[in-house]
Motif scaffolding. Structure first.
Motif, PDB file in Angstrom:
ATOM      1  N   PHE A 184     -86.692  11.793  94.918  1.00 13.50           N
ATOM      2  CA  PHE A 184     -86.320  11.017  96.271  1.00 13.50           C
ATOM      3  C   PHE A 184     -86.204  11.581  97.529  1.00 13.50           C
ATOM      4  O   PHE A 184     -86.419  12.917  97.555  1.00 13.50           O
ATOM      5  N   SER A 185     -86.512  11.042  98.648  1.00 11.09           N
ATOM      6  CA  SER A 185     -86.676  11.553  99.864  1.00 11.09           C
ATOM      7  C   SER A 185     -85.479  12.092 100.495  1.00 11.09           C
ATOM      8  O   SER A 185     -85.487  12.779 101.486  1.00 11.09           O
ATOM      9  N   SER A 186     -84.473  11.996 100.102  1.00 10.91           N
ATOM     10  CA  SER A 186     -82.952  12.280 100.819  1.00 10.91           C
ATOM     11  C   SER A 186     -81.894  12.363  99.682  1.00 10.91           C
ATOM     12  O   SER A 186     -82.231  11.698  98.549  1.00 10.91           O
ATOM     13  N   LEU A 187     -80.749  13.304  99.892  1.00  7.76           N
ATOM     14  CA  LEU A 187     -79.904  13.435  99.121  1.00  7.76           C
ATOM     15  C   LEU A 187     -79.178  12.019  98.873  1.00  7.76           C
ATOM     16  O   LEU A 187     -78.722  11.655  97.852  1.00  7.76           O
ATOM     17  N   ASP A 188     -78.908  11.209  99.905  1.00  8.04           N
ATOM     18  CA  ASP A 188     -78.078   9.872  99.865  1.00  8.04           C
ATOM     19  C   ASP A 188     -78.866   8.887  98.717  1.00  8.04           C
ATOM     20  O   ASP A 188     -78.295   8.494  98.028  1.00  8.04           O
ATOM     21  N   GLU A 189     -80.064   8.974  99.032  1.00  8.61           N
ATOM     22  CA  GLU A 189     -80.913   8.183  97.821  1.00  8.61           C
ATOM     23  C   GLU A 189     -80.870   8.616  96.532  1.00  8.61           C
ATOM     24  O   GLU A 189     -80.756   7.827  95.532  1.00  8.61           O
ATOM     25  N   ALA A 190     -80.836  10.028  96.183  1.00 11.28           N
ATOM     26  CA  ALA A 190     -80.487  10.436  94.799  1.00 11.28           C
ATOM     27  C   ALA A 190     -79.366  10.127  94.472  1.00 11.28           C
ATOM     28  O   ALA A 190     -79.279   9.640  93.317  1.00 11.28           O
ATOM     29  N   ARG A 232     -75.973   6.674  90.578  1.00 12.97           N
ATOM     30  CA  ARG A 232     -74.843   5.835  90.375  1.00 12.97           C
ATOM     31  C   ARG A 232     -75.298   4.494  89.848  1.00 12.97           C
ATOM     32  O   ARG A 232     -74.647   3.799  88.910  1.00 12.97           O
ATOM     33  N   GLY A 233     -76.541   4.362  89.790  1.00  9.73           N
ATOM     34  CA  GLY A 233     -77.461   3.059  89.110  1.00  9.73           C
ATOM     35  C   GLY A 233     -78.030   3.205  87.912  1.00  9.73           C
ATOM     36  O   GLY A 233     -78.755   2.466  87.556  1.00  9.73           O
ATOM     37  N   LEU A 234     -77.810   4.612  87.470  1.00 12.72           N
ATOM     38  CA  LEU A 234     -78.253   4.980  86.204  1.00 12.72           C
ATOM     39  C   LEU A 234     -78.001   4.094  85.009  1.00 12.72           C
ATOM     40  O   LEU A 234     -76.895   3.593  85.105  1.00 12.72           O
ATOM     41  N   PRO A 235     -78.896   3.713  83.931  1.00 21.72           N
ATOM     42  CA  PRO A 235     -78.327   2.934  82.688  1.00 21.72           C
ATOM     43  C   PRO A 235     -76.877   3.935  82.149  1.00 21.72           C
ATOM     44  O   PRO A 235     -77.140   4.953  82.327  1.00 21.72           O
ATOM     45  N   PRO A 236     -75.939   2.952  81.658  1.00 22.49           N
ATOM     46  CA  PRO A 236     -74.836   3.683  80.921  1.00 22.49           C
ATOM     47  C   PRO A 236     -75.345   4.715  79.969  1.00 22.49           C
ATOM     48  O   PRO A 236     -74.758   5.900  79.859  1.00 22.49           O
ATOM     49  N   ALA A 237     -76.449   4.352  79.361  1.00 18.90           N
ATOM     50  CA  ALA A 237     -76.642   5.430  78.250  1.00 18.90           C
ATOM     51  C   ALA A 237     -77.280   6.652  78.591  1.00 18.90           C
ATOM     52  O   ALA A 237     -77.265   7.778  77.788  1.00 18.90           O
ATOM     53  N   LEU A 238     -77.506   6.880  79.779  1.00 20.47           N
ATOM     54  CA  LEU A 238     -78.288   8.015  80.733  1.00 20.47           C
ATOM     55  C   LEU A 238     -76.998   8.713  81.217  1.00 20.47           C
ATOM     56  O   LEU A 238     -77.459   9.864  81.782  1.00 20.47           O
ATOM     57  N   VAL A 239     -75.826   8.580  81.212  1.00 17.79           N
ATOM     58  CA  VAL A 239     -74.758   9.129  82.048  1.00 17.79           C
ATOM     59  C   VAL A 239     -73.815  10.014  81.203  1.00 17.79           C
ATOM     60  O   VAL A 239     -72.677  10.214  81.916  1.00 17.79           O
ATOM     61  N   VAL A 240     -74.164   9.917  80.230  1.00 23.50           N
ATOM     62  CA  VAL A 240     -73.103  10.474  79.170  1.00 23.50           C
ATOM     63  C   VAL A 240     -72.826  11.976  79.550  1.00 23.50           C
ATOM     64  O   VAL A 240     -71.520  12.416  79.565  1.00 23.50           O
ATOM     65  N   ALA A 281     -95.058  18.664  94.889  1.00 21.09           N
ATOM     66  CA  ALA A 281     -94.111  18.165  95.759  1.00 21.09           C
ATOM     67  C   ALA A 281     -93.290  18.876  96.765  1.00 21.09           C
ATOM     68  O   ALA A 281     -93.176  19.866  96.405  1.00 21.09           O
ATOM     69  N   PRO A 282     -92.887  18.208  97.770  1.00 21.44           N
ATOM     70  CA  PRO A 282     -92.150  18.930  98.829  1.00 21.44           C
ATOM     71  C   PRO A 282     -90.648  19.464  98.349  1.00 21.44           C
ATOM     72  O   PRO A 282     -90.167  18.652  97.465  1.00 21.44           O
ATOM     73  N   GLY A 283     -90.424  20.778  98.793  1.00 20.57           N
ATOM     74  CA  GLY A 283     -89.292  21.300  98.352  1.00 20.57           C
ATOM     75  C   GLY A 283     -88.066  20.541  98.740  1.00 20.57           C
ATOM     76  O   GLY A 283     -86.923  20.738  97.807  1.00 20.57           O
ATOM     77  N   ASN A 284     -87.866  19.834  99.866  1.00 17.98           N
ATOM     78  CA  ASN A 284     -86.639  18.927 100.252  1.00 17.98           C
ATOM     79  C   ASN A 284     -86.502  17.679  99.415  1.00 17.98           C
ATOM     80  O   ASN A 284     -85.524  17.022  99.761  1.00 17.98           O
ATOM     81  N   ARG A 285     -87.362  17.402  98.392  1.00 14.45           N
ATOM     82  CA  ARG A 285     -87.273  16.263  97.832  1.00 14.45           C
ATOM     83  C   ARG A 285     -86.122  16.358  96.766  1.00 14.45           C
ATOM     84  O   ARG A 285     -86.002  17.625  96.320  1.00 14.45           O
ATOM     85  N   GLN A 286     -85.505  15.313  96.572  1.00 11.47           N
ATOM     86  CA  GLN A 286     -84.242  15.451  95.574  1.00 11.47           C
ATOM     87  C   GLN A 286     -84.528  14.669  94.229  1.00 11.47           C
ATOM     88  O   GLN A 286     -85.293  13.605  94.095  1.00 11.47           O
ATOM     89  N   SER A 287     -84.034  15.327  93.007  1.00 11.13           N
ATOM     90  CA  SER A 287     -84.145  14.682  91.761  1.00 11.13           C
ATOM     91  C   SER A 287     -82.776  14.585  91.052  1.00 11.13           C
ATOM     92  O   SER A 287     -81.803  15.235  91.591  1.00 11.13           O
ATOM     93  N   ILE A 288     -82.983  13.746  89.831  1.00 17.94           N
ATOM     94  CA  ILE A 288     -81.640  13.761  89.304  1.00 17.94           C
ATOM     95  C   ILE A 288     -81.668  14.483  88.013  1.00 17.94           C
ATOM     96  O   ILE A 288     -82.671  14.036  87.184  1.00 17.94           O
ATOM     97  N   GLN A 289     -80.997  15.639  87.699  1.00 18.78           N
ATOM     98  CA  GLN A 289     -80.992  16.122  86.174  1.00 18.78           C
ATOM     99  C   GLN A 289     -80.215  15.407  85.404  1.00 18.78           C
ATOM    100  O   GLN A 289     -78.942  15.003  85.586  1.00 18.78           O
ATOM    101  N   LEU A 290     -81.018  14.858  84.248  1.00 18.53           N
ATOM    102  CA  LEU A 290     -80.333  13.915  83.216  1.00 18.53           C
ATOM    103  C   LEU A 290     -79.482  14.798  81.935  1.00 18.53           C
ATOM    104  O   LEU A 290     -78.542  14.361  81.744  1.00 18.53           O
ATOM    105  N   ALA A 291     -80.433  15.683  81.585  1.00 17.73           N
ATOM    106  CA  ALA A 291     -79.928  16.192  80.388  1.00 17.73           C
ATOM    107  C   ALA A 291     -80.546  17.721  80.351  1.00 17.73           C
ATOM    108  O   ALA A 291     -81.534  18.083  80.682  1.00 17.73           O
TER     109      ALA A 291
END
Length: 520
Positions: A483-489, A494-502, A427-437
């Motif tokens: 995700f290809s950009s920070l804004d996209e990530a 913000r659109g994650l299901p409520p059960a995943l944002v605790v 994966a390209p190093g500049n791609r963004q991910s969301i740490q969940l837990a």
């Protein structure tokens, strides 16, 4: 199940924090007022400690609601963050976007943003729940964050909520500098018997009950003794007592129903009073043979005389009930009501409590009430300048190859871990991910449960598990997406299901994940 039987509009004894059910008695309300004052008057670091189930999380949630609109809150429910991750989590909550920035750059940007907020007449408070489970090097980062200030004022107020182990950590020699910065310390003591009666009645009426007192004096006595004044236990016992009374077609909760609830819960007493407390628990659990079996109702047996839509076997008759003199003659040892401690925490460490043996209701995605393992001690760190650190302290996170690592023990965790190793290599190093837990190596079952539910809510092939060591202990992180950009990530977060944002997910670049990851 028993709501209409007792004329209730909603369950009165849920163990999840419900701010409308906040009990202001037993000095809880006074503690809340003191916290609001401390936060709005530049009072530095504040500490709130209490036993497991004493109501710390409820107090924290109510505090968030009671703070004035001029105060912006940052709530960290996940204690297993490294010092670098704490900075990223705070920056994410304040909408500071500096992906991949060095620690010094991030701290300077954080200070500039806090100065701007303060100039607008607003304040920022950082609330850290379960602070007793934080790695010691992360607690040290909290101290350094408290140094962020203008020429006259603190820019960031900090409140630590934790179990008595937090007091023990504060008494370690290398935590002296943090201990000296605590200006107010509050202790949530267990409720005394008279407060327990008021607490139960308050919650019943808050749930819509309008009749005479439901719990008999003997039932309250038993609940007070077995709960040791801890509100979470009181809720569990009271809820099961109501269920037992409903199953018995009774509108009064008697000692028989309370005994059944206590026996069904099987809590262990805390080692607060060796001998006396253990004998008292033995008298409650073993010496009381009567009562109605709650599990019979849960299996589907109907209470005698209750209306049913179909033929259901009646509940079995209760065995002969022992006399009331078999009940414990004394209430549990009572402590003074919660009071504000002196500005310096006590030097006497608090004994660690024994964890309850009862199984609470099935946890949700990431239950806040779950008690994380206590951190291992870390070595002392150097003090910093009064304002912003000139040089970052070396993080306790070990880099790749620093120590041998193994995949998670669980089947699903191992599968996603191995897939993540392949993905990180390409994966390209500049791609963004969301740490969940974040999970430790001792939390395999919790992580498996989280992954099972996450794969039902998200694309399973985009759920990643990678590892890192903090304070020498193995941790596994669960992330989502590339995700290809920070804004996209950020939009996806913000659109994650409520059960995943605790636990407050935040953005992390693939480059950072690759740097922190330790492959086997």
């Amino acid at each position: 199940m028993y709501l209409s039987h007792f004329g209730l509009e909603e369950p009165p004894f849920r163990i999840t924090p419900h701010t409308e059910f906040f009990f202001a008695g037993a000095n809880r309300g006074a503690t809340l007022d003191a916290l609001v004052y401390a936060i709005t008057h530049d009072e530095g670091i504040v500490k709130v400690s209490g036993e497991v189930g004493s109501g710390k999380t409820m107090l924290c949630r109510v505090l968030i609601e009671r703070l004035p609109q001029s105060v912006e809150t940052i709530y960290l429910a996940n204690p297993s963050l490294s010092r670098d991750e704490i900075l990223h989590a705070i920056a994410d909550d304040l909408h500071i976007t500096l992906p991949g920035a060095r620690t010094t750059v991030l701290i300077r940007a954080l200070q500039d943003h806090l100065i701007k907020i303060y100039g607008e007449g607003r304040r920022v408070v950082l609330l850290i729940d379960e602070a007793h489970a934080m790695p010691l090097e992360s607690l040290e980062e909290v101290r350094l964050l408290s140094n962020l200030e203008s020429t006259k004022h603190k820019l960031l107020q900090i409140v630590l909520f934790g179990q008595p182990e937090l007091d023990e950590h504060m008494n370690l020699p290398n935590m002296r500098q943090l201990r000296e910065r605590i200006t107010h310390a509050f202790r949530l003591e267990p409720l005394v018997r008279s407060d327990i009666a008021s607490y139960i009645d308050f919650r019943m009426r808050q749930a819509g009950y309008k009749g005479p007192t439901v719990f008999s004096a003997q039932a309250l006595k038993l609940i007070a003794s077995a709960s040791e004044g801890l509100t979470r236990r009181i809720n569990i016992f009271a809820d099961k007592s109501l269920l037992a009374a409903f199953a018995d077609n009774s509108h009064l909760v008697t000692a028989k129903h309370a005994r059944a609830a206590i026996r069904d819960s099987e809590f262990r007493t805390r080692p607060r009073m060796p001998g006396k407390a253990l004998l008292l628990a033995g008298g409650v659990v073993l010496g009381l043979a009567g009562g109605f079996a709650i599990h019979a109702l849960l299996r589907g047996d109907a209470p005698p005389g209750a209306a049913t839509s179909g033929p259901i076997a009646p509940a079995p008759p209760a065995p002969t009930q022992p006399s009331e003199r078999d009940a414990p003659a004394k209430p549990p040892a009572q402590a003074e009501r919660p009071t504000v401690e002196s500005t310096q925490p006590s030097s006497e460490p608090t004994a660690k409590p024994a964890e309850p043996a009862a199984v609470a209701p099935a946890p949700q995605m990431m239950p806040p009430a779950a008690t994380p393992p206590a951190p291992d001690p870390a070595g002392p760190t150097a003090d910093a300048a009064p304002s912003v650190r000139a040089e970052p302290q070396p993080p306790a996170v070990q880099q790749s190859g620093a120590a041998e690592n193994v995949p998670p023990a669980g089947k699903l965790g191992r599968e996603r871990y191995l897939a993540t190793q392949t993905w990180l290599r390409s994966a390209p190093g500049n791609r963004q991910s969301i740490q969940l837990a974040i999970f430790t190596d001792a939390e395999t079952a919790r992580m498996e449960n989280f992954l099972r539910q996450a794969t039902e809510l998200l694309k399973s092939d985009e759920i990643y598990v990678y590892s890192v060591k903090i304070d020498g202990r193995q941790h596994y992180r669960v992330a989502y997406g590339g995700f290809s950009s920070l804004d996209e990530a950020l939009a996806a977060a913000r659109g994650l299901p409520p059960a995943l944002v605790v636990y407050g997910p935040f953005q992390r670049s693939v480059a950072d994940m690759r740097r922190l990851n330790q492959s086997p």
